[in-house]
Design a protein around this motif. Sequence first.
Motif, PDB file in Angstrom:
ATOM      1  N   UNK A 166      80.582 -13.795  13.455  1.00  0.00           N
ATOM      2  CA  UNK A 166      80.982 -15.205  14.358  1.00  0.00           C
ATOM      3  C   UNK A 166      79.658 -14.171  15.864  1.00  0.00           C
ATOM      4  N   UNK A 167      79.131 -15.693  16.215  1.00  0.00           N
ATOM      5  CA  UNK A 167      77.958 -15.568  17.426  1.00  0.00           C
ATOM      6  C   UNK A 167      78.477 -16.411  18.419  1.00  0.00           C
ATOM      7  N   UNK A 168      77.302 -16.189  19.663  1.00  0.00           N
ATOM      8  CA  UNK A 168      77.878 -16.532  21.014  1.00  0.00           C
ATOM      9  C   UNK A 168      77.197 -18.270  20.650  1.00  0.00           C
ATOM     10  N   UNK A 169      77.516 -18.823  20.986  1.00  0.00           N
ATOM     11  CA  UNK A 169      77.268 -21.169  21.042  1.00  0.00           C
ATOM     12  C   UNK A 169      77.572 -20.873  22.153  1.00  0.00           C
ATOM     13  N   UNK A 170      76.228 -22.152  22.722  1.00  0.00           N
ATOM     14  CA  UNK A 170      76.251 -22.694  23.788  1.00  0.00           C
ATOM     15  C   UNK A 170      75.870 -24.052  24.014  1.00  0.00           C
TER      16      UNK A 170
END
Length: 54
Positions: free
Chosen positions: A47-51
């Motif tokens: 899980x990573x940050x998505x912008x």
Amino acid sequence: MAKNEKRVQVTLACEVCKRRNYITTKNKLNDRERIEMQKYCRWDRRHTLHKETR
């Protein structure tokens, strides 16, 4: 206003690998800023940050 003028499609890009993984919709009247979500990136396998991209 027509039915779909308030909701727009946005693309979410991973901050780690920079790939555009997801397409979603948002209400542009309620959410003026770019959205950020923790989503699963299948290339990073975590899980990573998505912008939001333009």
